[in-house]
Design a protein around this motif. Sequence first.
Motif, short mmCIF file in Angstrom:
data_model
loop_
_atom_site.label_atom_id
_atom_site.label_comp_id
_atom_site.label_asym_id
_atom_site.label_seq_id
_atom_site.Cartn_x
_atom_site.Cartn_y
_atom_site.Cartn_z
N ALA A 52 45.23 -14.90 -9.65
CA ALA A 52 46.57 -15.31 -10.08
C ALA A 52 47.22 -14.20 -10.91
O ALA A 52 48.41 -13.93 -10.77
CB ALA A 52 46.49 -16.61 -10.88
N ASP A 53 46.43 -13.56 -11.77
CA ASP A 53 46.97 -12.47 -12.59
C ASP A 53 47.38 -11.29 -11.73
O ASP A 53 48.45 -10.71 -11.94
CB ASP A 53 45.93 -12.05 -13.64
N ARG A 54 46.55 -10.94 -10.74
CA ARG A 54 46.91 -9.85 -9.82
C ARG A 54 48.18 -10.20 -9.05
O ARG A 54 49.07 -9.37 -8.87
CB ARG A 54 45.75 -9.55 -8.87
N GLU A 55 48.28 -11.46 -8.62
CA GLU A 55 49.48 -11.90 -7.89
C GLU A 55 50.70 -11.85 -8.81
O GLU A 55 51.79 -11.43 -8.40
CB GLU A 55 49.28 -13.31 -7.35
N ARG A 56 50.54 -12.26 -10.07
CA ARG A 56 51.64 -12.21 -11.03
C ARG A 56 52.11 -10.77 -11.23
O ARG A 56 53.30 -10.49 -11.23
CB ARG A 56 51.20 -12.80 -12.38
N ILE A 57 51.14 -9.84 -11.35
CA ILE A 57 51.49 -8.43 -11.52
C ILE A 57 52.24 -7.92 -10.28
O ILE A 57 53.27 -7.25 -10.39
CB ILE A 57 50.22 -7.59 -11.80
N GLN A 58 51.74 -8.29 -9.09
CA GLN A 58 52.39 -7.87 -7.84
C GLN A 58 53.80 -8.43 -7.75
O GLN A 58 54.75 -7.73 -7.39
CB GLN A 58 51.56 -8.31 -6.62
N LEU A 59 53.96 -9.71 -8.10
CA LEU A 59 55.28 -10.34 -8.07
C LEU A 59 56.23 -9.67 -9.06
O LEU A 59 57.41 -9.47 -8.78
CB LEU A 59 55.18 -11.84 -8.35
N GLU A 61 56.05 -6.55 -10.07
CA GLU A 61 56.42 -5.24 -9.50
C GLU A 61 57.44 -5.42 -8.38
O GLU A 61 58.41 -4.66 -8.30
CB GLU A 61 55.16 -4.53 -8.98
N ASP A 62 57.22 -6.42 -7.52
CA ASP A 62 58.18 -6.71 -6.44
C ASP A 62 59.54 -7.06 -7.01
O ASP A 62 60.57 -6.61 -6.52
CB ASP A 62 57.67 -7.85 -5.55
N ASN A 63 59.54 -7.88 -8.06
CA ASN A 63 60.79 -8.29 -8.70
C ASN A 63 61.53 -7.08 -9.26
O ASN A 63 62.74 -6.95 -9.08
CB ASN A 63 60.50 -9.31 -9.80
N THR A 64 60.80 -6.18 -9.90
CA THR A 64 61.40 -4.96 -10.45
C THR A 64 61.99 -4.11 -9.33
O THR A 64 63.12 -3.62 -9.42
CB THR A 64 60.35 -4.15 -11.25
N ARG A 65 61.22 -3.96 -8.24
CA ARG A 65 61.69 -3.16 -7.10
C ARG A 65 62.94 -3.80 -6.49
O ARG A 65 63.93 -3.12 -6.22
CB ARG A 65 60.58 -3.05 -6.06
N LEU A 66 62.88 -5.12 -6.29
CA LEU A 66 64.03 -5.82 -5.68
C LEU A 66 65.26 -5.74 -6.58
O LEU A 66 66.38 -5.55 -6.09
CB LEU A 66 63.67 -7.28 -5.40
N ARG A 67 65.05 -5.85 -7.89
CA ARG A 67 66.18 -5.75 -8.81
C ARG A 67 66.80 -4.36 -8.72
O ARG A 67 68.02 -4.21 -8.69
CB ARG A 67 65.73 -6.04 -10.25
#
Length: 142
Positions: A52-59, A61-67
């Motif tokens: 869950a923590d790895r997924e949170r970190i990935q999300l 990072e994805d959120n930062t990239r998408l923003r």
Amino acid sequence: SCVVQLRARALSAEEEASMAEGKVVKLQQDIQILEQTVGEGRRMLHHKLGDADRERIQLSEDNTRLRSEFEGIQRMLMQANEELQDATTSVSTLQDASVRSEKRERALHDKVDVALSEASELRCVRESLERQIKELNGEMQQ
């Protein structure tokens, strides 16, 4: 008879003690199984928390990239809107220039028409004058 009763009680107490020991052993085994199950549960929970923590970190990072991509697209859209406004202004300016040019062209055509009309009149006057000169020349020769 008292001895028999005491022996019977003692035997009964031994059986109860034996049964109690069996229950204690069974409870100890159950406790051991529960401890193993709890240990496995903790390991699974720890593993799932890690996932869950790895997924949170990935999300994140994805959120930062998408923003960042969204902000880039937003800047491009603003620039495109500015270019569209500039193009619209240019089209309007060209349309105004075209209208002015058409007016000048009509005015020139009108001037050309007037000039052609005047030239035609002057030709007629010249031809008339040439006839009069010929007539006068003819009369002078007589």
